[in-house]
Each structure stands twice: as C-alpha cells, then as structure tokens.
Design an enzyme around this catalytic site. Sequence first.
Site, PDB file in Angstrom:
ATOM      1  N   ASN A   7      10.629 -58.768 -27.958  1.00  0.00           N
ATOM      2  CA  ASN A   7      11.769 -58.342 -27.143  1.00  0.00           C
ATOM      3  C   ASN A   7      12.485 -59.622 -26.711  1.00  0.00           C
ATOM      4  OD1 ASN A   7      13.539 -57.376 -25.264  1.00  0.00           O
ATOM      5  ND2 ASN A   7      12.018 -56.266 -24.059  1.00  0.00           N
ATOM      6  N   ARG A  90      12.861 -55.012 -30.423  1.00  0.00           N
ATOM      7  CA  ARG A  90      13.716 -54.183 -29.576  1.00  0.00           C
ATOM      8  C   ARG A  90      15.153 -54.681 -29.731  1.00  0.00           C
ATOM      9  NH1 ARG A  90      14.883 -54.773 -23.346  1.00  0.00           N
ATOM     10  NH2 ARG A  90      16.113 -52.905 -23.077  1.00  0.00           N
ATOM     11  N   HIS A 179      17.515 -47.239 -22.587  1.00  0.00           N
ATOM     12  CA  HIS A 179      16.106 -46.932 -22.276  1.00  0.00           C
ATOM     13  C   HIS A 179      15.570 -45.866 -23.235  1.00  0.00           C
ATOM     14  CE1 HIS A 179      16.937 -48.136 -17.824  1.00  0.00           C
ATOM     15  NE2 HIS A 179      16.367 -49.153 -18.435  1.00  0.00           N
ATOM     16  N   ARG A 240      22.825 -53.373  -9.994  1.00  0.00           N
ATOM     17  CA  ARG A 240      24.012 -52.774 -10.625  1.00  0.00           C
ATOM     18  C   ARG A 240      24.551 -51.632  -9.773  1.00  0.00           C
ATOM     19  NH1 ARG A 240      21.264 -51.817 -16.373  1.00  0.00           N
ATOM     20  NH2 ARG A 240      19.854 -53.560 -15.996  1.00  0.00           N
ATOM     21  N   GLU A 383       6.963 -49.342 -23.441  1.00  0.00           N
ATOM     22  CA  GLU A 383       7.981 -49.517 -24.472  1.00  0.00           C
ATOM     23  C   GLU A 383       7.446 -50.302 -25.666  1.00  0.00           C
ATOM     24  OE1 GLU A 383      10.839 -50.504 -21.178  1.00  0.00           O
ATOM     25  OE2 GLU A 383      12.278 -49.689 -22.600  1.00  0.00           O
TER      26      GLU A 383
END
Length: 398
Positions: A7, A90, A179, A240, A383
């Site tokens: 990743n 990823r 996601h 965010r 993940e």
Amino acid sequence: MKILVINCGSSSLKYQLIDSDSEQVLAKGICERIKIDGVLNHTASGKDKINVEAPMPDHNAAVKLVIDALLDSEHGVIQSLDEIDAVGHRVVHGGEKFAASVIVNDEVLKAIEECNDLAPLHNPANLIGIEACRTLMPDIPNVVVFDTAFHQTMPKEAYIYGLPYSYYEKYKIRRYGFHGTSHSFVSAKTIELLDKPKEDTKVIVCHLGGGASICAVQGGRSIDTSMGMTPLEGIVMGTRSGSIDPAIIEYIAKKENKSIDEIMNILNKESGVMGISGRSSDFRDIDEGIRNGEERSKIAFSVFCYQAAKIIGGYVAAMNGVDAISFTAGIGENDSAVRAAVCERLTYLGITLDKEANKKRGELTQISTADSKVKVFVVPTNEELAIARETLAFIGNQ
Ligand code: AMP
C-alpha cells in the site's frame, strides 16, 4: 502461497507478507519518510521488531529495503524471492475503467495513469510502487485492487451529480466511492452471519476511521456509498469536512481572501472533527475532551454520530429495509460510545443494543440483543487480507 501486499503512499509504503493458506501475517512493516531520509519499521511473526534508518531517495529504494528485510537471515521470513507468489497492490482510483481487480501489464498501468486526475495525491504514488516491484521482482506477477471497484455496481441514480450531464461525459465527474476493499470484506462477513440467501440480504457497513464512509450493500453489491468523486464527500471525518454546501467555498474565498487550493487544503486537513473540536482528529482525544466537559468536543462527537445515523436512515430508504448494520475501522471497532450514540437514533428500526456486548473492542461481535429487529455487529476490517485474497483469486484463475 505467499502474497506480498503493498500500500504505497506519496512518502510511505506499508507492506504485509501473508501466507494465503493459513491467512497469517508472516511479516509486516512500513517505510516512512521516503524521499526525505527514510525509516523502515519491520516486524516478522515471532521475531523482534526492527527499525532501520536507511536512505530512501525513492520508492525503488524502499521496496529494495523491504525485500532485504524479508530475506534477512535474522529478521526475515523467506530464503528466496521465488517464495513470493504474487504482489497485491492497493490502488485508490480505478475510475469507470476498473470494476474488478486486474493483473498488471503496460496497458493496465496506462489506464491507471489516466485516472490520476481523479486522485492526484494517491494514484501516482500507487503507480510508483507497482513500477518499483516490477523492476525489482520482474518474475513475480502484480495484481491491483482498487478502492473504487466494489462501488462500480452503483446504479446511475446513486452516482450522477446534479450537474450538467456533459461534465460526466467529458470529465467523468460522478460519484465513485472509496474504502471498497473494506466494504466488500465487511459486508461479505456480515452476510455470512445472516440466516438468509445472499441475494436477499440488505446490509449497511459503517467504515468509521480517520476517513469515514458508509455503504449500502444489497444482495452483496454496493448500491450506494457516502464518499463521492473524491474521499472528501459524505460524513464529517477526522480532518475532512465531508459534504458541505458548495457555495461555502466562494464565501470563504471572499471573506478570508483565500485561493481554491488553500480552501481545499482546509476542507481536507483542518476541518471535520479536528476543525469542530479544535482539539484533535482522534476520537480517543474527543472522548477525553467530553469527559473534561469541553463543549466543542461534545459538538464534534454529536455531529459525527448524527450524520452517520442520517446516512444510515437514507440507505434504509434506498434498500427499502435493512437486515444488519456493521461497524468497522478505528472508530467503528473501538469506540462503543459512538456506536451507542448512532444506534440510539435508530430505535425506530427496532434496534436494541446489548450494552455489555457493545463494550467489547476490536473483535467480531454481535452488539444487538437477540430480539433486535435489525442485527448490529462489530466486524474488524482487514484490507490487507482482502487484497491478498483478491490477488490469490486472480492468480488462481490465470
Ligand atoms: P483508521 O483510519 O481505521 O486507522 O482509524 C483511525 C482512527 O480510529 C483514529 O484517528 C481514532 O479516531 C480512532 N480510534 C482508534 N482507536 C480508538 C479507540 N480505542 N477509541 C476510540 N477511537 C479510536
């Protein structure tokens, strides 16, 4: 088989070597401060953790250090690179081009590059990581797993914005969602826990972490999700803003004499729970702020939970029902107060929470009572394992 999962960020590279038979992590780590100075933090199962400070002028150097650590006689877990069967990467944005994982070739890399505009901070870094692996491990196949792919099943009504349609046609401005690997993994696990054929299931996954998104999964397919063209849309997050009135951008620009770039930076990095609380983006600090009686921590907490409950309610409408709601990621797995506050707003669905079960953290647990009309679970996401499984499935199909 052994699958290396990568990743890659702009200045970091996380990795895990996973044994696909036992699904155990053989080794994992992170290279940080790439292009600055370079630190590798490596842990092999059953061995001491090591920190290697080594120059990492680029991602090739980082991948080289990861390979050295995996092969190291003392801290490594493999004797030769031949033991790695495939690398799973990823990749954040696959645009409309990729609805599934894909094996890397020149054409695929070009197509990913064409999605760079949609994720300028992430996709270029992801590509550099793939190139580095191809250069240093030329005989090992690379598979890319996209954050957006799971949501490519969304219907048009869920992904078209209320903008001139030509912007969608010309620039592919639409909702994509993110996601996806986590939503796919957690919804699949949730469906396994339901006593129903998959086609008939209605599940809502709340991935609540530093980034947060909620996804409606009907019959195992994503039909809507809260993030949009970028990961800025949706629920308020750590730093965010989530969805805001777009006219606010012009208003701030005029009031504070700021450029679009400056405002986007504020919306991405200085807003959300951090911006509201003025304390932290981390829910552990928000919970502490609330214990200390800090008003703004209370506001941040309730805005977050209110927005999550509102999106869940919207998805119950979108699916005309729901069988189960699952919480996952850093906040979803660990913060029982958030889960309780969200579920308190959902009693109209016949949800009752098992208060004792809800105290558990980070493990697969049913947190609703046996007679709750809708089941509620905590399902830890993974993940890396999801990417390893996807990669394996792909290699197996070759
Ligand atoms: P993630 O992005 O999934 O790694 O989640 C990171 C976020 O999870 C952190 O910023 C915290 O807000 C939250 N988190 C992690 N551990 C806890 C905890 N024990 N209690 C509450 N929130 C937590």
